[in-house]
Design a protein around this motif. Structure first.
Motif, short mmCIF file in Angstrom:
data_model
loop_
_atom_site.label_atom_id
_atom_site.label_comp_id
_atom_site.label_asym_id
_atom_site.label_seq_id
_atom_site.Cartn_x
_atom_site.Cartn_y
_atom_site.Cartn_z
N LEU A 2 -36.65 -26.61 -25.05
CA LEU A 2 -38.07 -26.68 -25.42
C LEU A 2 -38.26 -27.09 -26.88
N SER A 3 -37.41 -26.59 -27.75
CA SER A 3 -37.51 -26.93 -29.18
C SER A 3 -37.32 -28.43 -29.40
N ASP A 4 -36.32 -29.02 -28.77
CA ASP A 4 -36.07 -30.46 -28.92
C ASP A 4 -37.20 -31.30 -28.32
N MET A 5 -37.69 -30.87 -27.15
CA MET A 5 -38.79 -31.63 -26.52
C MET A 5 -40.06 -31.55 -27.37
N THR A 6 -40.30 -30.40 -27.99
CA THR A 6 -41.46 -30.24 -28.87
C THR A 6 -41.32 -31.15 -30.09
N LYS A 7 -40.14 -31.21 -30.67
CA LYS A 7 -39.90 -32.11 -31.81
C LYS A 7 -40.14 -33.56 -31.41
N TYR A 8 -39.68 -33.94 -30.22
CA TYR A 8 -39.86 -35.31 -29.75
C TYR A 8 -41.35 -35.63 -29.55
N LEU A 9 -42.09 -34.69 -28.98
CA LEU A 9 -43.51 -34.90 -28.77
C LEU A 9 -44.24 -35.05 -30.11
N LYS A 10 -43.90 -34.22 -31.07
CA LYS A 10 -44.51 -34.33 -32.41
C LYS A 10 -44.13 -35.66 -33.07
N PHE A 11 -42.90 -36.10 -32.86
CA PHE A 11 -42.43 -37.39 -33.36
C PHE A 11 -43.30 -38.52 -32.81
N LEU A 12 -43.59 -38.46 -31.50
CA LEU A 12 -44.46 -39.48 -30.90
C LEU A 12 -45.87 -39.41 -31.46
N PHE A 13 -46.39 -38.20 -31.66
CA PHE A 13 -47.73 -38.04 -32.21
C PHE A 13 -47.83 -38.57 -33.64
N ARG A 14 -46.72 -38.51 -34.39
CA ARG A 14 -46.71 -39.06 -35.76
C ARG A 14 -46.47 -40.57 -35.76
N GLY A 15 -46.39 -41.18 -34.61
CA GLY A 15 -46.15 -42.62 -34.55
C GLY A 15 -44.72 -42.97 -34.90
N SER A 16 -43.78 -42.11 -34.60
CA SER A 16 -42.34 -42.24 -34.80
C SER A 16 -41.94 -42.19 -36.27
N ASP A 17 -42.76 -41.53 -37.07
CA ASP A 17 -42.48 -41.39 -38.50
C ASP A 17 -41.60 -40.16 -38.73
N ILE A 18 -40.51 -40.35 -39.46
CA ILE A 18 -39.64 -39.24 -39.85
C ILE A 18 -39.44 -39.32 -41.36
N TYR A 19 -39.93 -38.31 -42.05
CA TYR A 19 -39.80 -38.23 -43.50
C TYR A 19 -40.26 -39.51 -44.19
N GLY A 20 -41.40 -40.03 -43.71
CA GLY A 20 -41.98 -41.22 -44.33
C GLY A 20 -41.36 -42.53 -43.89
#
Length: 195
Positions: A2-20
């Motif tokens: 669940l933790s990894d899937m939640t991170k992935y969903l948030k990643f998609l919501f940010r438009g695939s942005d990681i640390y800028g």
């Protein structure tokens, strides 16, 4: 998990942005939600990455599930609204897609006030129970459907878990409740039996 899937969903919501840093081009990310491969009558269409599932609100969600003996999961979300849901169950007889889409519809209503589409309320005609019983069973109608008789009303259950009552217009022809949504799924808002 669940933790990894939640991170992935948030990643998609940010438009695939990681640390800028943009990990996936916005154009590529947008293609994940397109429907280039499906036939017009497919109940659930598929983009390159996600099942595209219509809700009773008229919204189309992106979703995907998986299973392993004794375990099922389903993640569904609305990319533009940044609203999503992940369900994990440790039984095989649960229907996480149906439950997930229902919960997401409730989230849409409580968060954005988006309600299910209005049903057509025109007068129905009476059809005898004996005749209705002849229409029950499973079939493939652009998708796999099951017709059940419940309290003298025919009910259509579509393979993704969407349910609709069949309202008799004539003895053989029925209007689908939630017709705008099911019209998207099945290609039409009525169903006629030839038994």
């Amino acid at each position: 998990n669940l933790s990894d899937m939640t991170k992935y969903l948030k990643f998609l919501f940010r438009g695939s942005d990681i640390y800028g840093k943009q990990l996936i081009k916005k154009e590529t990310l947008a293609m994940m939600y397109l429907d280039p491969y499906s036939r017009p009558r497919d109940p659930i269409t598929w983009g390159p990455s996600w099942a595209l599932i219509p809700l009773s609100t008229g919204n189309i969600i992106a979703g995907h599930g998986g299973n392993f003996p004794g375990f099922q999961n389903f993640m569904c979300f609305l990319p533009e609204e940044k609203l999503g849901f992940i369900i994990m169950v440790n039984v095989m007889n649960a229907i996480p897609m149906s439950l997930g889409t229902t919960i997401l519809e409730l989230m849409l209503e409580s968060t954005y006030g988006i309600k299910p589409l209005e049903e057509d309320t025109s007068e129905a005609v009476h059809v005898d129970r004996e005749k209705l019983e002849k229409y029950t069973g499973k079939d493939s109608f652009g998708s796999i459907i099951e017709i059940r008789l419940k309290n003298n009303t025919l009910q259509l259950i579509e393979q993704s878990g969407i349910k609709a009552n069949l309202i008799p217009i004539t003895e053989r022809k029925f209007r689908l409740s939630l017709a705008p949504l099911l019209e998207k799924i099945m290609g039409q808002g009525t169903l006629e039996f030839f038994v």
